[in-house]
Write an enzyme that holds these catalytic residues in place. Structure first.
Site, PDB file in Angstrom:
ATOM      1  N   LYS A 113       0.788  -1.229   0.000  1.00  0.00           N
ATOM      2  CA  LYS A 113       0.000   0.000   0.000  1.00  0.00           C
ATOM      3  C   LYS A 113       0.831   1.296   0.000  1.00  0.00           C
ATOM      4  O   LYS A 113       0.316   2.369   0.313  1.00  0.00           O
ATOM      5  CB  LYS A 113      -1.017   0.059   1.164  1.00  0.00           C
ATOM      6  CG  LYS A 113      -1.867  -1.165   1.333  1.00  0.00           C
ATOM      7  CD  LYS A 113      -2.373  -1.751   0.043  1.00  0.00           C
ATOM      8  CE  LYS A 113      -3.495  -0.949  -0.594  1.00  0.00           C
ATOM      9  NZ  LYS A 113      -3.915  -1.601  -1.889  1.00  0.00           N
ATOM     10  N   HIS A 143       6.696  -7.445  -2.137  1.00  0.00           N
ATOM     11  CA  HIS A 143       6.548  -6.728  -0.861  1.00  0.00           C
ATOM     12  C   HIS A 143       7.494  -7.314   0.194  1.00  0.00           C
ATOM     13  O   HIS A 143       7.359  -7.013   1.379  1.00  0.00           O
ATOM     14  CB  HIS A 143       5.109  -6.834  -0.347  1.00  0.00           C
ATOM     15  CG  HIS A 143       4.105  -6.085  -1.162  1.00  0.00           C
ATOM     16  ND1 HIS A 143       4.333  -4.823  -1.658  1.00  0.00           N
ATOM     17  CD2 HIS A 143       2.845  -6.416  -1.546  1.00  0.00           C
ATOM     18  CE1 HIS A 143       3.254  -4.421  -2.323  1.00  0.00           C
ATOM     19  NE2 HIS A 143       2.347  -5.366  -2.280  1.00  0.00           N
ATOM     20  N   SER A 165      -4.236   3.109   4.552  1.00  0.00           N
ATOM     21  CA  SER A 165      -4.496   2.447   3.287  1.00  0.00           C
ATOM     22  C   SER A 165      -4.553   0.924   3.473  1.00  0.00           C
ATOM     23  O   SER A 165      -5.411   0.244   2.898  1.00  0.00           O
ATOM     24  CB  SER A 165      -3.410   2.822   2.279  1.00  0.00           C
ATOM     25  OG  SER A 165      -3.691   2.283   1.018  1.00  0.00           O
ATOM     26  N   PHE A 217      -3.774   9.772 -10.306  1.00  0.00           N
ATOM     27  CA  PHE A 217      -4.755   8.957  -9.575  1.00  0.00           C
ATOM     28  C   PHE A 217      -6.084   8.915 -10.320  1.00  0.00           C
ATOM     29  O   PHE A 217      -6.680   7.846 -10.498  1.00  0.00           O
ATOM     30  CB  PHE A 217      -4.952   9.513  -8.159  1.00  0.00           C
ATOM     31  CG  PHE A 217      -5.973   8.742  -7.368  1.00  0.00           C
ATOM     32  CD1 PHE A 217      -5.665   7.499  -6.841  1.00  0.00           C
ATOM     33  CD2 PHE A 217      -7.257   9.250  -7.183  1.00  0.00           C
ATOM     34  CE1 PHE A 217      -6.611   6.771  -6.125  1.00  0.00           C
ATOM     35  CE2 PHE A 217      -8.203   8.523  -6.476  1.00  0.00           C
ATOM     36  CZ  PHE A 217      -7.884   7.284  -5.941  1.00  0.00           C
ATOM     37  N   VAL A 242      -6.871   9.306 -13.483  1.00  0.00           N
ATOM     38  CA  VAL A 242      -6.881   8.512 -14.710  1.00  0.00           C
ATOM     39  C   VAL A 242      -6.729   7.023 -14.378  1.00  0.00           C
ATOM     40  O   VAL A 242      -7.441   6.172 -14.910  1.00  0.00           O
ATOM     41  CB  VAL A 242      -5.796   8.996 -15.705  1.00  0.00           C
ATOM     42  CG1 VAL A 242      -5.683   8.046 -16.895  1.00  0.00           C
ATOM     43  CG2 VAL A 242      -6.115  10.411 -16.182  1.00  0.00           C
TER      44      VAL A 242
HETATM   45  P1  A3P Z   1      -5.069   4.906  -0.630  1.00  0.00           P
HETATM   46  O1  A3P Z   1      -5.676   3.697  -0.013  1.00  0.00           O
HETATM   47  O2  A3P Z   1      -4.507   5.837   0.401  1.00  0.00           O
HETATM   48  O3  A3P Z   1      -5.974   5.610  -1.575  1.00  0.00           O
HETATM   49  P2  A3P Z   1      -0.395  -0.245  -3.607  1.00  0.00           P
HETATM   50  O4  A3P Z   1      -0.471  -0.098  -5.074  1.00  0.00           O
HETATM   51  O5  A3P Z   1       0.976  -0.331  -3.055  1.00  0.00           O
HETATM   52  O6  A3P Z   1      -1.323  -1.331  -3.130  1.00  0.00           O
HETATM   53  O7  A3P Z   1      -0.925   1.128  -2.975  1.00  0.00           O
HETATM   54  C1  A3P Z   1      -2.276   1.508  -3.070  1.00  0.00           C
HETATM   55  C2  A3P Z   1      -2.399   2.952  -2.644  1.00  0.00           C
HETATM   56  O8  A3P Z   1      -1.837   3.785  -3.683  1.00  0.00           O
HETATM   57  C3  A3P Z   1      -3.842   3.392  -2.472  1.00  0.00           C
HETATM   58  O9  A3P Z   1      -3.803   4.417  -1.485  1.00  0.00           O
HETATM   59  C4  A3P Z   1      -4.129   3.923  -3.860  1.00  0.00           C
HETATM   60  O10 A3P Z   1      -5.243   4.774  -3.936  1.00  0.00           O
HETATM   61  C5  A3P Z   1      -2.834   4.672  -4.146  1.00  0.00           C
HETATM   62  N1  A3P Z   1      -2.632   4.949  -5.571  1.00  0.00           N
HETATM   63  C6  A3P Z   1      -2.798   4.125  -6.624  1.00  0.00           C
HETATM   64  N2  A3P Z   1      -2.550   4.759  -7.780  1.00  0.00           N
HETATM   65  C7  A3P Z   1      -2.211   6.027  -7.457  1.00  0.00           C
HETATM   66  C8  A3P Z   1      -1.847   7.183  -8.213  1.00  0.00           C
HETATM   67  N3  A3P Z   1      -1.795   7.144  -9.542  1.00  0.00           N
HETATM   68  N4  A3P Z   1      -1.565   8.321  -7.535  1.00  0.00           N
HETATM   69  C9  A3P Z   1      -1.623   8.356  -6.198  1.00  0.00           C
HETATM   70  N5  A3P Z   1      -1.961   7.317  -5.428  1.00  0.00           N
HETATM   71  C10 A3P Z   1      -2.250   6.157  -6.046  1.00  0.00           C
END
Ligand code: A3P
Length: 299
Positions: free
Chosen positions: A48, A112, A142, A233, A235
């Site tokens: 996350k 991870h 998250s 985010f 898009v």
């Molecule tokens: P949130 O739950 O705070 O919204 P991972 O890909 O490591 O699982 O992380 C997921 C987190 O990254 C989520 O956070 C998700 O919304 C965020 N995320 C995914 N794409 C993103 C983007 N293009 N810009 C910013 N945050 C992004």
């Protein structure tokens, strides 16, 4: 009965001191013996921290900004998830290692794993590694919502209970604190580009350029701008090849909390009570003494 009704949430097993799921433990020998190739790129994160975002950026750089090529498949299928193994549903019963082995080079692989559990072959082959860290409290928030929506993970319990589990490292992939510190130390000895989610939010263009440079790719301004736009985010949330709505059906329930949830910095302020925050910071200072860069952002 639907899959959702029959699924039981994973329990965590200790593997060399790190809590992992039983399916991961069951393929561990395969994972540890994984044969990296010198041109593999590894994206390593604590869960996350912005993995999917970084994967999309890396793919867009590698495809020189060609959005159609990036839509050839889902994030999950484009980039093998090294240690992951899903026994359910049967149609998706393959391990990350198997996916990776079947993939032609150059490969981009996601993990991870904490640094000490990375298969030695990645070091032997001197692979390029991109590590992304996210501030602890937002990472926790998250992860909490992700546990709620992903039936393959253990039950998060209440918010209070989850905070306690996160702080004590009793969550899948273990202690966030050890993870970011372990990889931070490794970066001086290996080819690791260490990035921060908050920097990517603040100045995406600059951070994308850093990644491109690390991957030795020259991008025109036009392509760079296209990558900034397509990896925003907003898009990515609407991109079915990047928003996890096509994989893990019946496992991830986006109606509980979407995978593309908020994508912001400092959402922790909407979750932590004042008392919780003070206690968290106190403990954080003790654990993170050595590394100033990780002090909680007050943005
Ligand atoms: P949130 O739950 O705070 O919204 P991972 O890909 O490591 O699982 O992380 C997921 C987190 O990254 C989520 O956070 C998700 O919304 C965020 N995320 C995914 N794409 C993103 C983007 N293009 N810009 C910013 N945050 C992004």
């Amino acid at each position: 009965l639907s899959l959702e009704e029959t699924m039981t949430r994973s329990k965590l097993f200790d593997l060399k001191g790190i809590p992992l799921t039983q399916p991961i433990a069951s393929v561990w020998d395969q994972v540890w013996k994984f044969k990296a190739r010198p041109d593999d790129v590894l994206i390593a994160t604590y869960a996350k921290a912005g993995t999917t975002w970084t994967q999309e950026i890396v793919d867009m750089i590698q495809q020189n900004g060609d959005t159609e090529k990036c839509k050839r498949d889902t994030t999950y299928k484009r980039h093998p998830f090294l240690e992951w193994f899903t026994p359910e549903p049967p149609s998706a019963r393959y391990s990350g290692v198997e996916l990776a082995e079947a993939m032609p080079s150059p490969r981009t692989i996601k993990t991870h794993l904490p640094v000490q559990l990375l298969p030695p072959s990645f070091w032997e082959q001197n692979c390029k590694i991109i590590y992304v860290a996210r501030n602890a409290k937002d990472n926790l928030v998250s992860y909490y919502h992700f546990h709620r929506m992903n039936k393959e993970l253990p039950d998060p319990g209440t918010w209070e209970e989850f905070v306690e589990k996160f702080v004590t490292g009793q969550v899948l992939w273990g202690s966030w604190y050890d993870h970011v510190k372990g990889w931070w130390k490794a970066k001086d000895k290996h080819r690791i580009l260490y990035l921060f989610y908050e920097d990517m939010k603040e100045n995406p263009k600059q951070e994308i350029q850093k990644i491109a440079k690390f991957l030795e790719k020259d991008l025109s301004q036009e392509v760079l701008n296209k990558i900034v736009h397509n990896t925003s985010f907003e898009v990515m949330k609407e991109n079915p090849m990047a928003n996890y709505t096509k994989d893990f059906e019946g496992i991830m329930d986006h109606s509980i909390s979407p995978f593309m949830r908020k994508g912001t910095v400092a959402d922790w302020k909407n979750h932590f009570t004042v008392a919780q925050n003070e206690k968290f910071d106190e403990d954080y200072k003790k654990k993170m003494l050595q590394v100033d860069r990780f002090l909680p952002t007050n943005k």
